[in-house]
Design a protein around this motif. Structure first.
Motif, PDB file in Angstrom:
ATOM      1  N   ILE A 126       0.836  -1.196   0.000  1.00 17.06           N
ATOM      2  CA  ILE A 126       0.000   0.000   0.000  1.00 17.06           C
ATOM      3  C   ILE A 126       0.868   1.242   0.000  1.00 17.06           C
ATOM      4  N   ARG A 127       1.963   1.231   0.773  1.00 19.03           N
ATOM      5  CA  ARG A 127       2.861   2.396   0.790  1.00 19.03           C
ATOM      6  C   ARG A 127       3.484   2.614  -0.586  1.00 19.03           C
ATOM      7  N   ARG A 128       3.806   1.535  -1.272  1.00 21.20           N
ATOM      8  CA  ARG A 128       4.357   1.668  -2.626  1.00 21.20           C
ATOM      9  C   ARG A 128       3.317   2.255  -3.584  1.00 21.20           C
ATOM     10  N   ALA A 129       2.061   1.827  -3.426  1.00 23.33           N
ATOM     11  CA  ALA A 129       1.001   2.380  -4.274  1.00 23.33           C
ATOM     12  C   ALA A 129       0.832   3.871  -4.013  1.00 23.33           C
ATOM     13  N   GLU A 130       0.909   4.282  -2.759  1.00 24.36           N
ATOM     14  CA  GLU A 130       0.789   5.707  -2.425  1.00 24.36           C
ATOM     15  C   GLU A 130       1.962   6.499  -2.996  1.00 24.36           C
ATOM     16  N   LYS A 131       3.149   5.939  -2.926  1.00 21.05           N
ATOM     17  CA  LYS A 131       4.329   6.617  -3.474  1.00 21.05           C
ATOM     18  C   LYS A 131       4.201   6.778  -4.984  1.00 21.05           C
ATOM     19  N   GLY A 149       1.896   9.720 -10.556  1.00 29.07           N
ATOM     20  CA  GLY A 149       0.494   9.842 -10.940  1.00 29.07           C
ATOM     21  C   GLY A 149      -0.146   8.514 -11.282  1.00 29.07           C
ATOM     22  N   VAL A 150       0.527   7.413 -10.904  1.00 29.89           N
ATOM     23  CA  VAL A 150       0.008   6.083 -11.199  1.00 29.89           C
ATOM     24  C   VAL A 150      -0.903   5.658 -10.059  1.00 29.89           C
ATOM     25  N   VAL A 151      -2.166   5.460 -10.344  1.00 28.66           N
ATOM     26  CA  VAL A 151      -3.112   5.067  -9.307  1.00 28.66           C
ATOM     27  C   VAL A 151      -3.898   3.853  -9.784  1.00 28.66           C
ATOM     28  N   SER A 152      -3.987   2.852  -8.926  1.00 32.33           N
ATOM     29  CA  SER A 152      -4.755   1.663  -9.243  1.00 32.33           C
ATOM     30  C   SER A 152      -5.234   1.046  -7.932  1.00 32.33           C
ATOM     31  N   THR A 153      -6.260   0.222  -8.022  1.00 27.49           N
ATOM     32  CA  THR A 153      -6.784  -0.442  -6.828  1.00 27.49           C
ATOM     33  C   THR A 153      -5.775  -1.468  -6.331  1.00 27.49           C
ATOM     34  N   ARG A 154      -5.501  -1.412  -5.024  1.00 32.30           N
ATOM     35  CA  ARG A 154      -4.539  -2.338  -4.425  1.00 32.30           C
ATOM     36  C   ARG A 154      -5.073  -2.816  -3.077  1.00 32.30           C
ATOM     37  N   TYR A 155      -5.030  -4.122  -2.850  1.00 29.23           N
ATOM     38  CA  TYR A 155      -5.489  -4.704  -1.582  1.00 29.23           C
ATOM     39  C   TYR A 155      -4.380  -5.568  -1.015  1.00 29.23           C
ATOM     40  N   ALA A 156      -4.070  -5.347   0.263  1.00 25.09           N
ATOM     41  CA  ALA A 156      -3.021  -6.134   0.901  1.00 25.09           C
ATOM     42  C   ALA A 156      -3.222  -6.132   2.402  1.00 25.09           C
ATOM     43  N   GLN A 157      -3.255  -7.303   2.993  1.00 23.65           N
ATOM     44  CA  GLN A 157      -3.265  -7.477   4.447  1.00 23.65           C
ATOM     45  C   GLN A 157      -4.340  -6.637   5.149  1.00 23.65           C
ATOM     46  N   TRP A 216      -5.761  -3.937   4.076  1.00 23.72           N
ATOM     47  CA  TRP A 216      -5.759  -2.530   3.651  1.00 23.72           C
ATOM     48  C   TRP A 216      -6.188  -2.446   2.192  1.00 23.72           C
ATOM     49  N   LEU A 217      -6.949  -1.409   1.875  1.00 27.97           N
ATOM     50  CA  LEU A 217      -7.423  -1.190   0.510  1.00 27.97           C
ATOM     51  C   LEU A 217      -7.050   0.220   0.082  1.00 27.97           C
ATOM     52  N   ALA A 218      -6.469   0.344  -1.092  1.00 29.79           N
ATOM     53  CA  ALA A 218      -6.144   1.646  -1.685  1.00 29.79           C
ATOM     54  C   ALA A 218      -6.849   1.735  -3.032  1.00 29.79           C
ATOM     55  N   GLU A 219      -7.617   2.804  -3.216  1.00 32.70           N
ATOM     56  CA  GLU A 219      -8.366   2.991  -4.458  1.00 32.70           C
ATOM     57  C   GLU A 219      -8.172   4.405  -4.983  1.00 32.70           C
ATOM     58  N   PRO A 220      -8.026   4.559  -6.290  1.00 32.08           N
ATOM     59  CA  PRO A 220      -7.973   5.906  -6.855  1.00 32.08           C
ATOM     60  C   PRO A 220      -9.342   6.572  -6.760  1.00 32.08           C
ATOM     61  N   LEU A 221      -9.338   7.844  -6.445  1.00 34.27           N
ATOM     62  CA  LEU A 221     -10.596   8.574  -6.411  1.00 34.27           C
ATOM     63  C   LEU A 221     -10.974   9.013  -7.824  1.00 34.27           C
ATOM     64  N   SER A 222     -12.254   8.943  -8.107  1.00 35.13           N
ATOM     65  CA  SER A 222     -12.727   9.338  -9.437  1.00 35.13           C
ATOM     66  C   SER A 222     -12.362  10.785  -9.708  1.00 35.13           C
ATOM     67  N   PRO A 223     -11.962  11.089 -10.932  1.00 28.56           N
ATOM     68  CA  PRO A 223     -11.696  12.483 -11.276  1.00 28.56           C
ATOM     69  C   PRO A 223     -12.996  13.281 -11.275  1.00 28.56           C
ATOM     70  N   PRO A 224     -12.898  14.600 -11.290  1.00 28.73           N
ATOM     71  CA  PRO A 224     -14.122  15.409 -11.353  1.00 28.73           C
ATOM     72  C   PRO A 224     -15.017  14.962 -12.509  1.00 28.73           C
ATOM     73  N   ALA A 225     -16.299  14.910 -12.244  1.00 31.32           N
ATOM     74  CA  ALA A 225     -17.248  14.425 -13.250  1.00 31.32           C
ATOM     75  C   ALA A 225     -17.267  15.341 -14.473  1.00 31.32           C
ATOM     76  N   ARG A 226     -17.463  14.730 -15.626  1.00 37.52           N
ATOM     77  CA  ARG A 226     -17.584  15.500 -16.874  1.00 37.52           C
ATOM     78  C   ARG A 226     -18.950  16.168 -16.914  1.00 37.52           C
TER      79      ARG A 226
END
Length: 314
Positions: free
Chosen positions: A126-131, A137-145, A147-157
């Protein structure tokens, strides 16, 4: 992606919701990691794949509405659910209300523990995903032990739909369930709208709709579908003066030929006028309102950041 705006709207409407997300999967799965649904007392939005898996998850989610901490469960997609996918999914359950919304960041990666067994400190993955999110600017869903890390949706069109007639209604019904869009629907009177409007759609009523076009974001995408050719022309004129990301007009080739001439007479550069697409929709789909709506929606989905006017005209 984690859609903060959708959760905020659901919390505002229902007080508290439970989000069920596929944290991870092994083998065959009905949806990908990050697919989620929101559950409230008498309804839901989104899907994690339907069937017995979703039905069971929705029952468990409703049991958390009165209160409950985040948790996960790993489920085999086999005979116990009447399924034969052969894989397994890890589902995360989180309850959100007005208080917990404040803890959700606006952008970037949302990392948090979603299991009672999760460690106090985030694991290395998870720390690597945050880094990576911060530095590259690389964001992707990551699950480990736990903990869940998810990119937040960009502002709506922002998509502004002008007119609540047959095509306007069809277009709203097709676009409203799609993620990442913010729909504003405009017409001259309350009676012109249907009795109910899909969740998340903002209705605007104005006797002279063209007067509120300057309120639209300059990166809005406009679809002009009104009952009046004079109003359509005025909206095109004001859109060209104001600026837009994309603009489509309902009509025929002869209507557009007249409009081009009139817009040039109003002082607009032919190159700017050519950015307006008329007629909208793929002719191969036919002229049924729902067919037009489906083809316009397909063009929007084909261009994640901006509607390609050439695609829309095809």
């Amino acid at each position: 992606m984690f859609d903060r705006d959708a959760i905020a709207r659901a919390v505002s409407a229902h007080g508290a919701v439970v989000r069920v997300v596929i944290c991870a999967h092994q083998g065959s799965s009905p949806r990908e990691a990050g697919a989620a649904m929101l559950i409230w007392a008498d309804g839901q939005s989104g899907t994690i794949g339907g069937g017995a898996l979703e039905l069971d998850a929705s029952h468990k989610a409703r049991a958390m509405l009165a209160g409950g901490t985040a948790r996960t469960e790993k489920i085999a997609l086999g005979p116990s659910l009447g399924q034969c996918c052969g894989g397994a999914v890890t589902l995360g359950y989180e309850r959100f209300d007005q208080t917990s919304l404040a803890a959700i960041p606006q952008t970037g990666l949302f990392a948090r523990p979603v299991s009672a067994q999760a460690s106090a400190e985030s694991p290395l993955a998870i720390r690597r995903a945050e880094k990576a999110a911060r530095g590259e600017g690389v964001v992707s869903t990551r699950y480990a032990q736990g903990w869940l890390a998810e990119p937040l949706s960009p502002p709506a069109r922002p998509v502004w739909i002008w007119g609540a007639g047959h095509v306007g209604r069809a277009l709203v019904s097709v676009l409203a369930p799609l993620p990442g869009l913010s729909l504003t629907w405009i017409d001259t009177a309350e009676a012109r709208f249907p009795d109910s409007t899909p969740p998340g759609v903002t209705r605007r009523i104005a006797e002279a709709p063209q007067t509120i076009l300057p309120e639209a974001p300059k990166d809005a995408e406009h679809y002009i579908l009104t009952f009046s050719h004079a109003l359509d022309l005025d909206l095109c004129h004001r859109a060209l003066s104001h600026g837009f990301a994309a603009c489509g007009l309902i009509g025929s080739a002869s209507k557009w030929a007249r409009f081009r001439t009139r817009l040039q007479a109003l002082g607009h550069d032919p190159r700017d006028i050519s950015r307006i697409v008329c007629p909208i929709g793929d002719p191969a789909f036919g002229k049924h309102p729902q067919a037009i709506a489906v083809s316009v929606a397909a063009a929007i989905l084909a261009q994640p950041f901006r509607v390609s006017v050439k695609e829309t005209a095809r």
